[in-house]
Design an enzyme around this catalytic site. Structure first.
Site, mmCIF file in Angstrom:
data_model
loop_
_atom_site.group_PDB
_atom_site.id
_atom_site.type_symbol
_atom_site.label_atom_id
_atom_site.label_comp_id
_atom_site.label_asym_id
_atom_site.label_seq_id
_atom_site.Cartn_x
_atom_site.Cartn_y
_atom_site.Cartn_z
ATOM 1 C CB CYS A 1 -0.888 -0.055 1.241
ATOM 2 S SG CYS A 1 -1.552 1.498 1.802
ATOM 3 C CB CYS B 1 0.812 1.328 4.211
ATOM 4 S SG CYS B 1 -0.913 0.783 4.234
#
Length: 104
Positions: free
Chosen positions: A29, A32
């Site tokens: 991600c 992230c």
């Protein structure tokens, strides 16, 4: 920050009497990765809370149980109950994360 590797660890972690913050994330991600750039500073500023990280893809049942639809998401627990949830769209800056945590 503790990395959760079993469901049992997760269950024990969220049962804490004080506030526990779980960072739900994954390895692929992009948002992230952005959170990773500033989360250590935030955990230092909020040492009154317990912190853990959990990979949403490794624990899809827990993520579903906690309604983690987007990542990264920060969930706050006390005594096994979720008391707050910062959804992915709002977890993209240090200011937003700090504001969320300061309101607890």
């Amino acid at each position: 920050m503790k990395n959760i590797s079993t469901e049992r660890e997760y269950r024990e972690q969220i049962k804490q009497e004080g506030l526990t913050v779980g960072v739900f994330t994954t390895t692929w991600c992009p948002d992230c990765k952005r959170l990773d750039m500033f989360i250590d500073e935030i955990t230092q500023e909020h040492q009154d809370k317990q912190w853990f990280t959990i990979d949403r893809d490794e624990f899809p049942e827990i993520s579903e149980e906690q309604t983690v639809m987007g990542i990264p998401s920060l969930l706050v627990f006390r005594n096994g109950e979720k008391v707050a949830h910062l959804h992915s769209a709002n977890a993209k800056s240090p200011e937003a994360v700090n504001e969320f945590l300061n309101e607890l």
